[in-house]
Motif scaffolding. Structure first.
Motif, PDB file in Angstrom:
ATOM      1  N   LEU A  19       0.974  -1.501   0.095  1.00 28.83           N
ATOM      2  CA  LEU A  19       0.310   0.075  -0.026  1.00 28.83           C
ATOM      3  C   LEU A  19       1.128   1.238   0.119  1.00 28.83           C
ATOM      4  CD1 LEU A  19      -2.421  -1.354   2.560  1.00 28.83           C
ATOM      5  CD2 LEU A  19      -3.024  -0.636   0.194  1.00 28.83           C
ATOM      6  N   LEU A  20       1.884   1.270   0.831  1.00 25.83           N
ATOM      7  CA  LEU A  20       3.061   2.307   1.204  1.00 25.83           C
ATOM      8  C   LEU A  20       3.965   2.773  -0.911  1.00 25.83           C
ATOM      9  CD1 LEU A  20       4.248   5.221   2.495  1.00 25.83           C
ATOM     10  CD2 LEU A  20       5.470   3.197   2.677  1.00 25.83           C
ATOM     11  N   GLY A  21       4.108   1.768  -1.420  1.00 26.53           N
ATOM     12  CA  GLY A  21       4.303   1.140  -2.938  1.00 26.53           C
ATOM     13  C   GLY A  21       2.979   2.025  -3.232  1.00 26.53           C
ATOM     14  N   TYR A  22       2.164   1.677  -2.940  1.00 28.09           N
ATOM     15  CA  TYR A  22       0.968   1.982  -4.692  1.00 28.09           C
ATOM     16  C   TYR A  22       0.993   4.288  -3.949  1.00 28.09           C
ATOM     17  CZ  TYR A  22      -3.306   2.914  -6.150  1.00 28.09           C
ATOM     18  OH  TYR A  22      -4.279   3.168  -7.121  1.00 28.09           O
ATOM     19  N   VAL A  23       1.124   3.685  -2.794  1.00 28.13           N
ATOM     20  CA  VAL A  23       0.575   5.804  -2.588  1.00 28.13           C
ATOM     21  C   VAL A  23       1.639   6.410  -2.897  1.00 28.13           C
ATOM     22  CG1 VAL A  23       0.406   7.358  -0.781  1.00 28.13           C
ATOM     23  CG2 VAL A  23      -1.170   5.128  -0.356  1.00 28.13           C
ATOM     24  N   TYR A  24       2.939   6.024  -2.512  1.00 28.17           N
ATOM     25  CA  TYR A  24       4.078   6.762  -3.419  1.00 28.17           C
ATOM     26  C   TYR A  24       4.086   6.722  -5.418  1.00 28.17           C
ATOM     27  CZ  TYR A  24       8.858   7.911  -4.654  1.00 28.17           C
ATOM     28  OH  TYR A  24      10.032   8.475  -5.502  1.00 28.17           O
ATOM     29  N   ALA A  25       3.345   5.753  -5.566  1.00 31.19           N
ATOM     30  CA  ALA A  25       3.209   6.211  -7.022  1.00 31.19           C
ATOM     31  C   ALA A  25       2.095   6.923  -7.279  1.00 31.19           C
ATOM     32  CB  ALA A  25       3.078   4.751  -7.371  1.00 31.19           C
ATOM     33  N   ALA A  26       0.717   7.327  -6.783  1.00 33.79           N
ATOM     34  CA  ALA A  26       0.332   7.515  -7.115  1.00 33.79           C
ATOM     35  C   ALA A  26       0.539   9.088  -6.387  1.00 33.79           C
ATOM     36  CB  ALA A  26      -1.247   7.664  -6.028  1.00 33.79           C
ATOM     37  N   GLY A  42       0.417   7.775   4.320  1.00 34.17           N
ATOM     38  CA  GLY A  42       1.300   7.002   4.318  1.00 34.17           C
ATOM     39  C   GLY A  42       1.685   6.406   5.656  1.00 34.17           C
ATOM     40  N   ILE A  43       2.440   7.871   6.121  1.00 32.90           N
ATOM     41  CA  ILE A  43       2.762   8.197   7.648  1.00 32.90           C
ATOM     42  C   ILE A  43       2.270   8.036   8.515  1.00 32.90           C
ATOM     43  CG2 ILE A  43       3.319   9.703   9.385  1.00 32.90           C
ATOM     44  CD1 ILE A  43       5.317  10.582   7.087  1.00 32.90           C
ATOM     45  N   GLY A  44       0.816   8.238   8.494  1.00 29.98           N
ATOM     46  CA  GLY A  44      -0.231   8.219   9.784  1.00 29.98           C
ATOM     47  C   GLY A  44      -1.036   6.819   9.418  1.00 29.98           C
ATOM     48  N   PHE A  45      -1.594   6.704   8.137  1.00 33.86           N
ATOM     49  CA  PHE A  45      -2.652   5.706   8.042  1.00 33.86           C
ATOM     50  C   PHE A  45      -1.728   3.918   7.874  1.00 33.86           C
ATOM     51  CE2 PHE A  45      -5.906   8.291   7.005  1.00 33.86           C
ATOM     52  CZ  PHE A  45      -6.310   8.498   8.176  1.00 33.86           C
ATOM     53  N   ILE A  46      -0.605   4.806   7.139  1.00 38.63           N
ATOM     54  CA  ILE A  46      -0.259   3.091   6.924  1.00 38.63           C
ATOM     55  C   ILE A  46       0.732   2.393   7.750  1.00 38.63           C
ATOM     56  CG2 ILE A  46       1.183   1.779   5.155  1.00 38.63           C
ATOM     57  CD1 ILE A  46      -0.042   3.352   3.115  1.00 38.63           C
ATOM     58  N   GLY A  47       1.365   3.879   8.255  1.00 35.09           N
ATOM     59  CA  GLY A  47       2.197   3.349   8.955  1.00 35.09           C
ATOM     60  C   GLY A  47       1.859   2.740  10.588  1.00 35.09           C
ATOM     61  N   ALA A  48       0.363   3.897  11.156  1.00 32.72           N
ATOM     62  CA  ALA A  48      -0.127   2.925  12.349  1.00 32.72           C
ATOM     63  C   ALA A  48      -1.056   1.429  11.779  1.00 32.72           C
ATOM     64  CB  ALA A  48      -1.269   3.923  12.602  1.00 32.72           C
ATOM     65  N   TYR A  49      -0.764   1.036  10.585  1.00 32.50           N
ATOM     66  CA  TYR A  49      -1.554   0.288   9.993  1.00 32.50           C
ATOM     67  C   TYR A  49      -0.659  -1.177  10.450  1.00 32.50           C
ATOM     68  CZ  TYR A  49      -2.719  -4.011   7.063  1.00 32.50           C
ATOM     69  OH  TYR A  49      -3.230  -5.103   5.828  1.00 32.50           O
ATOM     70  N   THR A  50       0.367  -0.792  10.012  1.00 34.12           N
ATOM     71  CA  THR A  50       1.759  -1.905  10.292  1.00 34.12           C
ATOM     72  C   THR A  50       2.443  -1.554  11.417  1.00 34.12           C
ATOM     73  OG1 THR A  50       3.198   0.492   9.070  1.00 34.12           O
ATOM     74  CG2 THR A  50       2.842  -1.515   7.371  1.00 34.12           C
ATOM     75  N   THR A  51       3.021  -2.895  11.619  1.00 36.40           N
ATOM     76  CA  THR A  51       3.903  -2.651  12.896  1.00 36.40           C
ATOM     77  C   THR A  51       5.413  -3.390  13.162  1.00 36.40           C
ATOM     78  OG1 THR A  51       3.198  -5.707  12.724  1.00 36.40           O
ATOM     79  CG2 THR A  51       1.114  -3.972  13.357  1.00 36.40           C
ATOM     80  N   PHE A  52       6.038  -2.128  13.194  1.00 32.54           N
ATOM     81  CA  PHE A  52       7.886  -2.573  12.564  1.00 32.54           C
ATOM     82  C   PHE A  52       7.524  -2.941  13.844  1.00 32.54           C
ATOM     83  CE2 PHE A  52      11.932  -0.912  13.945  1.00 32.54           C
ATOM     84  CZ  PHE A  52      12.430  -1.910  12.665  1.00 32.54           C
ATOM     85  N   SER A  53       7.101  -2.209  15.633  1.00 29.88           N
ATOM     86  CA  SER A  53       7.660  -2.608  16.773  1.00 29.88           C
ATOM     87  C   SER A  53       7.134  -3.977  16.955  1.00 29.88           C
ATOM     88  CB  SER A  53       7.064  -1.565  17.812  1.00 29.88           C
ATOM     89  OG  SER A  53       5.426  -1.868  17.829  1.00 29.88           O
ATOM     90  N   THR A  54       5.958  -4.643  16.651  1.00 30.77           N
ATOM     91  CA  THR A  54       5.717  -5.831  16.841  1.00 30.77           C
ATOM     92  C   THR A  54       6.342  -7.238  15.884  1.00 30.77           C
ATOM     93  OG1 THR A  54       3.748  -4.826  16.925  1.00 30.77           O
ATOM     94  CG2 THR A  54       3.856  -7.528  16.577  1.00 30.77           C
ATOM     95  N   TRP A  55       6.939  -6.308  14.893  1.00 32.62           N
ATOM     96  CA  TRP A  55       7.421  -7.095  14.015  1.00 32.62           C
ATOM     97  C   TRP A  55       9.202  -7.726  14.782  1.00 32.62           C
ATOM     98  CZ3 TRP A  55      12.149  -4.790  10.792  1.00 32.62           C
ATOM     99  CH2 TRP A  55      12.659  -6.012   9.736  1.00 32.62           C
TER     100      TRP A  55
END
Length: 92
Positions: A19-26, A42-55
């Protein structure tokens, strides 16, 4: 079961990268999405959706449980497939 590959976090992060790649291209010049909207999505919604800390937490947990092969596979697969997902998303 405690040494299982963390599939849920993996899928969330891969779809987020796509999704971030798609938004970046758009949001490229002459495209439909403004730069500020790209940042908000990208930062707000997708950043909240993904889980780097959980990873990172799940990777450390696998290490602590001595599931080193699973941990390495999880880290590498997340990086490689995430990059491919972002690339594919940016090509749409």
């Amino acid at each position: 079961m405690e040494k299982d590959f963390p599939v849920a976090t993996f899928l969330i992060n891969i779809t987020g990268a796509f999704l971030l790649g798609y938004v970046y291209a758009a949001a490229r010049p002459n495209n439909l999405v403004d730069y500020w909207l790209r940042s908000a999505i990208g930062i707000g919604f997708i950043g909240a959706y993904t889980t780097f800390s959980t990873w990172m937490f799940e990777s450390a947990t696998l290490r602590d449980r001595r599931a080193v092969k699973t941990m390495i596979a999880y880290l590498l697969a997340s990086l490689v497939v995430g990059l491919v997902g972002a690339w594919v998303g940016s090509r749409l």
